[in-house]
Enzyme design. Sequence first.
Site, PDB file in Angstrom:
ATOM      1  N   ASP A 273       0.831  -1.216   0.000  1.00 31.11           N
ATOM      2  CA  ASP A 273       0.000   0.000   0.000  1.00 31.11           C
ATOM      3  C   ASP A 273       0.862   1.262   0.000  1.00 31.11           C
ATOM      4  O   ASP A 273       0.350   2.368  -0.096  1.00 31.11           O
ATOM      5  CB  ASP A 273      -0.920  -0.008   1.237  1.00 31.11           C
ATOM      6  N   SER A 294      -7.313   5.513   0.330  1.00 33.57           N
ATOM      7  CA  SER A 294      -7.632   4.240  -0.329  1.00 33.57           C
ATOM      8  C   SER A 294      -9.038   3.835   0.066  1.00 33.57           C
ATOM      9  O   SER A 294      -9.400   3.936   1.250  1.00 33.57           O
ATOM     10  CB  SER A 294      -6.666   3.154   0.137  1.00 33.57           C
ATOM     11  N   GLN A 344      -6.226  -1.633  -6.212  1.00 32.52           N
ATOM     12  CA  GLN A 344      -6.780  -0.716  -5.193  1.00 32.52           C
ATOM     13  C   GLN A 344      -7.487   0.445  -5.896  1.00 32.52           C
ATOM     14  O   GLN A 344      -7.025   0.897  -6.953  1.00 32.52           O
ATOM     15  CB  GLN A 344      -5.640  -0.161  -4.336  1.00 32.52           C
TER      16      GLN A 344
HETATM   17  C1  LIG Z   1      -3.176   5.631   1.200  1.00 35.72           C
HETATM   18  C2  LIG Z   1      -3.747   5.231   2.600  1.00 35.72           C
HETATM   19  O1  LIG Z   1      -3.170   4.499   3.339  1.00 35.72           O
HETATM   20  S1  LIG Z   1      -5.194   5.976   3.071  1.00 35.72           S
HETATM   21  C3  LIG Z   1      -5.581   5.128   4.521  1.00 35.72           C
HETATM   22  C4  LIG Z   1      -6.558   4.042   4.207  1.00 35.72           C
HETATM   23  N1  LIG Z   1      -7.849   4.554   3.765  1.00 35.72           N
HETATM   24  C5  LIG Z   1      -8.710   5.181   4.641  1.00 35.72           C
HETATM   25  O2  LIG Z   1      -8.392   5.361   5.810  1.00 35.72           O
HETATM   26  C6  LIG Z   1     -10.059   5.644   4.118  1.00 35.72           C
HETATM   27  C7  LIG Z   1     -11.105   5.270   5.139  1.00 35.72           C
HETATM   28  N2  LIG Z   1     -12.450   5.617   4.615  1.00 35.72           N
HETATM   29  C8  LIG Z   1     -12.961   6.863   4.804  1.00 35.72           C
HETATM   30  O3  LIG Z   1     -12.363   7.738   5.415  1.00 35.72           O
HETATM   31  C9  LIG Z   1     -14.344   7.103   4.242  1.00 35.72           C
HETATM   32  O4  LIG Z   1     -14.946   5.886   3.883  1.00 35.72           O
HETATM   33  C10 LIG Z   1     -14.292   7.987   2.962  1.00 35.72           C
HETATM   34  C11 LIG Z   1     -13.667   9.328   3.293  1.00 35.72           C
HETATM   35  C12 LIG Z   1     -13.431   7.290   1.932  1.00 35.72           C
HETATM   36  C13 LIG Z   1     -15.684   8.165   2.429  1.00 35.72           C
HETATM   37  O5  LIG Z   1     -16.505   8.491   3.515  1.00 35.72           O
HETATM   38  P1  LIG Z   1     -17.613   9.621   3.336  1.00 35.72           P
HETATM   39  O6  LIG Z   1     -18.344   9.830   4.615  1.00 35.72           O
HETATM   40  O7  LIG Z   1     -18.464   9.357   2.154  1.00 35.72           O
HETATM   41  O8  LIG Z   1     -16.668  10.851   3.121  1.00 35.72           O
HETATM   42  P2  LIG Z   1     -16.944  12.200   2.363  1.00 35.72           P
HETATM   43  O9  LIG Z   1     -16.571  12.015   0.938  1.00 35.72           O
HETATM   44  O10 LIG Z   1     -18.307  12.639   2.653  1.00 35.72           O
HETATM   45  O11 LIG Z   1     -15.922  13.199   3.074  1.00 35.72           O
HETATM   46  C14 LIG Z   1     -14.756  12.697   3.654  1.00 35.72           C
HETATM   47  C15 LIG Z   1     -13.792  13.846   3.712  1.00 35.72           C
HETATM   48  O12 LIG Z   1     -13.316  14.124   2.436  1.00 35.72           O
HETATM   49  C16 LIG Z   1     -13.199  15.541   2.294  1.00 35.72           C
HETATM   50  N3  LIG Z   1     -14.090  15.930   1.195  1.00 35.72           N
HETATM   51  C17 LIG Z   1     -15.284  15.421   0.878  1.00 35.72           C
HETATM   52  N4  LIG Z   1     -15.742  15.958  -0.256  1.00 35.72           N
HETATM   53  C18 LIG Z   1     -14.797  16.826  -0.659  1.00 35.72           C
HETATM   54  C19 LIG Z   1     -14.654  17.706  -1.769  1.00 35.72           C
HETATM   55  N5  LIG Z   1     -15.596  17.763  -2.744  1.00 35.72           N
HETATM   56  N6  LIG Z   1     -13.568  18.481  -1.841  1.00 35.72           N
HETATM   57  C20 LIG Z   1     -12.619  18.402  -0.889  1.00 35.72           C
HETATM   58  N7  LIG Z   1     -12.662  17.585   0.179  1.00 35.72           N
HETATM   59  C21 LIG Z   1     -13.747  16.819   0.286  1.00 35.72           C
HETATM   60  C22 LIG Z   1     -13.610  16.182   3.581  1.00 35.72           C
HETATM   61  O13 LIG Z   1     -12.441  16.375   4.346  1.00 35.72           O
HETATM   62  C23 LIG Z   1     -14.441  15.117   4.238  1.00 35.72           C
HETATM   63  O14 LIG Z   1     -14.318  15.095   5.623  1.00 35.72           O
HETATM   64  P3  LIG Z   1     -15.377  15.943   6.485  1.00 35.72           P
HETATM   65  O15 LIG Z   1     -16.735  15.671   5.926  1.00 35.72           O
HETATM   66  O16 LIG Z   1     -15.172  15.421   7.867  1.00 35.72           O
HETATM   67  O17 LIG Z   1     -14.915  17.349   6.293  1.00 35.72           O
END
Ligand SMILES: CC(=O)SCCNC(=O)CCNC(=O)[C@H](O)C(C)(C)COP(=O)(O)OP(=O)(O)OC[C@H]1O[C@@H](n2cnc3c(N)ncnc32)[C@H](O)[C@@H]1OP(=O)(O)O
Length: 359
Positions: A273, A294, A344
Amino acid sequence: MAASSGGKKLLPEPSKGTSAASAHSSILRKSSSEKPVTEATGSGSKSSRNEDLHSVLVTSVLNLERLDLDLYSNEHSNRCTFTGTHHWVPRSRMLFGGQIVGQALVAAAMSVSENIYAHSLHCYFVRAGDPKVPVLYQVDRIRDGKSFSVRSVKAIQHGNPILICQSSFQRKMESPIHHQFTMPVVPSPNELLTQEELIQKYLRDPALTEKYKVGLTKLLAEEVPIEIKPINPPEYYRRVALESKQHFWVRARGYIGEGNMKLHCCVAAYISDYSFLRTALLPHFQYKVKFMASLDHSMWFHAPFRSDEWMLYECESPWAGSCRGLVQGRLWKQDGVLAVSCAQEGVFYVKPSAAESKL
Ligand SMILES: CC(=O)SCCNC(=O)CCNC(=O)[C@H](O)C(C)(C)COP(=O)(O)OP(=O)(O)OC[C@H]1O[C@@H](n2cnc3c(N)ncnc32)[C@H](O)[C@@H]1OP(=O)(O)O
């Protein structure tokens, strides 16, 4: 009590009916008496690598504590002696996805017998991990068949799942049906600089601006337990659209040894990852990412490998759109064997580019 460092193989859990011992189980290298080989290939030539330094991925990050039958925690095992928190947390301040996937596979692997091996896993990241609290891993034994066993693991924080992970294990089976793609032709690890050496090189560039100096220095200070040797790395300041493909050599930092394949699959889950999702952003340099994460992560384990030996990570992104991007990866052994395939999807929210915001 954190997992001891007494060397034990990955321990299968007692059968369901057995009362859960309070003792912890741990996934460690095969035996503490095992002497590190002098070089990954066992060639005997003393490598420049500090083979006496056992990988923190095995001694700490993936060394879960057993709380009860099919219930594990990373509370004590994941402590980094320097900061007292999760070993390494990306600048996004969300738990690193590879850590949660690797730990979830450890928990699942604890519940299957020794003679079956992980062949695939599929996860969804449903909430961001909180780096300030430990993670609980709850294993559900879905089915044990003659040749395959399926497990479902929930990674839990604050009473809610942050990851759901289904994994499948298969006992060794032979078959005349076998094929694989051919490994890409790239420079060998010995011909390349590590990510740290590249950053040091950039930092010596007198033309380096303060902004890049700060960013690169922060990157250098991160305790990422993975070694990387990028192939054809773009110059850090080069702001041009690149093809949505990248190749780099990758391995766990430190020594793991032969161990057992379940252990190496858990380490590969962690490694797979890292720097994976960014492949989808390579053609889109003009956008500033406000949020990226992710959404899911899948892996298929094809052949035995050593996660503490250099493997070529071939990454490509065939598609991006609707605030999402898909990346696919293949981990190749140096002898050309295709060891692991990964896929992914991630979510990206970006600021409009300068040109667009003028519209
Ligand atoms: C590479 C890695 O290792 S990443 C780590 C592993 N992955 C993760 O941890 C992801 C875990 N999953 C999640 O956090 C959630 O399932 C999500 C964010 C993917 C989707 O959840 P949702 O509730 O639908 O999120 P949503 O899209 O509404 O918003 C999430 C955040 O994205 C940002 N965001 C949302 N829409 C937008 C936009 N149009 N523009 C900019 N930022 C946005 C905001 O910060 C928002 O957080 P907030 O509502 O607290 O301000």
